[in-house]
Design a protein around this motif. Structure first.
Motif, PDB file in Angstrom:
ATOM      1  N   ALA A  44       0.749  -1.156   0.026  1.00  0.00           N
ATOM      2  CA  ALA A  44       0.038   0.020  -0.021  1.00  0.00           C
ATOM      3  C   ALA A  44       0.745   1.433  -0.001  1.00  0.00           C
ATOM      4  N   ALA A  45       0.214   2.612   0.403  1.00  0.00           N
ATOM      5  CA  ALA A  45       1.195   3.847   0.067  1.00  0.00           C
ATOM      6  C   ALA A  45       1.386   4.697   1.372  1.00  0.00           C
ATOM      7  N   ALA A  46       1.887   5.930   1.280  1.00  0.00           N
ATOM      8  CA  ALA A  46       2.222   6.831   2.401  1.00  0.00           C
ATOM      9  C   ALA A  46       1.934   8.285   1.964  1.00  0.00           C
ATOM     10  N   THR A  47       1.903   9.276   2.912  1.00  0.00           N
ATOM     11  CA  THR A  47       1.771  10.467   2.792  1.00  0.00           C
ATOM     12  C   THR A  47       3.249  11.407   3.144  1.00  0.00           C
ATOM     13  N   PRO A  48       3.683  12.346   2.229  1.00  0.00           N
ATOM     14  CA  PRO A  48       4.965  13.184   2.336  1.00  0.00           C
ATOM     15  C   PRO A  48       4.862  13.890   3.817  1.00  0.00           C
ATOM     16  N   THR A  49       6.232  14.122   4.266  1.00  0.00           N
ATOM     17  CA  THR A  49       6.483  14.724   5.510  1.00  0.00           C
ATOM     18  C   THR A  49       7.296  15.889   5.200  1.00  0.00           C
ATOM     19  N   VAL A  71      10.388   8.215   6.025  1.00  0.00           N
ATOM     20  CA  VAL A  71       9.223   8.887   5.276  1.00  0.00           C
ATOM     21  C   VAL A  71       8.094   8.445   6.079  1.00  0.00           C
ATOM     22  N   ASN A  72       7.123   9.444   6.053  1.00  0.00           N
ATOM     23  CA  ASN A  72       5.841   9.162   6.868  1.00  0.00           C
ATOM     24  C   ASN A  72       4.886   8.383   5.660  1.00  0.00           C
ATOM     25  N   GLN A  78      -3.608   6.107   9.828  1.00  0.00           N
ATOM     26  CA  GLN A  78      -2.671   6.497  11.099  1.00  0.00           C
ATOM     27  C   GLN A  78      -1.211   6.564  10.457  1.00  0.00           C
ATOM     28  N   SER A  79      -0.662   7.744  10.730  1.00  0.00           N
ATOM     29  CA  SER A  79       0.532   8.358  10.228  1.00  0.00           C
ATOM     30  C   SER A  79       1.614   7.335  10.807  1.00  0.00           C
ATOM     31  N   THR A  80       2.462   6.830   9.974  1.00  0.00           N
ATOM     32  CA  THR A  80       3.554   5.696  10.517  1.00  0.00           C
ATOM     33  C   THR A  80       4.759   6.057  10.019  1.00  0.00           C
ATOM     34  N   ARG A  81       5.914   6.451  10.613  1.00  0.00           N
ATOM     35  CA  ARG A  81       7.342   6.829  10.242  1.00  0.00           C
ATOM     36  C   ARG A  81       7.988   5.388   9.772  1.00  0.00           C
TER      37      ARG A  81
END
Length: 178
Positions: A44-49, A71-72, A78-81
């Motif tokens: 799956a995918a993520a959001t820029p930090t 990257v977060n 839920q935001s994950t580092r």
């Protein structure tokens, strides 16, 4: 014949050295403890930090002061580092990150399913309903929750689905597949 064998061995050694030098995160360096996962799963995918941003259509991640790329991403909202670990086969989650994302973790299900630099690692397979990284969203992403893992790892099972990864100085650029 002997010269051919010596030449072949020299070529293999040179290729191994070049591979190690080009790898932005060597699997035996840093907080991963050399986690190498046995079975990649869907992703799956993520959001820029602040250290990652959309550059054109790609995701750009700046090297942090430790020399690594973090990257977060969002797991189930839920935001994950994550540590971007090009040497990890799949996504590996800490117990705390999995639980924060609503993934139930039963320590009784841990089994020796991975190899680390210090020996056998214990974990359990899970599925993330949704992973968002940058502008990419993935569903039903397989991962492993690893006992005593210090930081969650974003491995090849996701990176390979999202796009082409390039190291450009102190920036890692993930260009989407077209």
């Amino acid at each position: 014949m002997r010269h051919i064998v010596i030449l072949a061995l020299g070529l293999v050694a040179a290729l191994m050295l070049v591979g190690q030098l080009l790898s932005p995160v060597h699997p035996l360096d840093g907080p991963t403890g050399g986690v190498v996962l046995a079975t990649p799963k869907p992703l799956a995918a993520a959001t820029p930090t602040p250290s990652a941003y959309a550059g054109g259509e790609g995701l750009v991640i700046d090297r942090d002061p430790s020399g690594q790329f973090h990257v977060n991403a969002e797991i189930n909202g839920q935001s994950t580092r994550f540590l971007v670990d090009t040497g990890a086969d799949a996504v590996a989650l800490t117990v705390a990150d999995a639980e924060a994302a609503g993934i139930r973790v039963d320590p009784a299900t841990f089994q020796p399913i991975l190899q680390t630099a210090s020996g056998e690692g214990w974990g359990t397979l899970v599925t993330m309903d949704r992973l968002v990284l940058g502008r990419t969203e993935l569903h039903n992403v397989g991962a492993v929750v690893v006992k005593d893992l210090g930081v969650s790892l974003l491995g090849q099972s996701v990176l390979g689905q999202i796009g082409k990864l390039e190291l450009k100085g102190d920036r890692m650029v993930l260009e989407p597949l077209h």
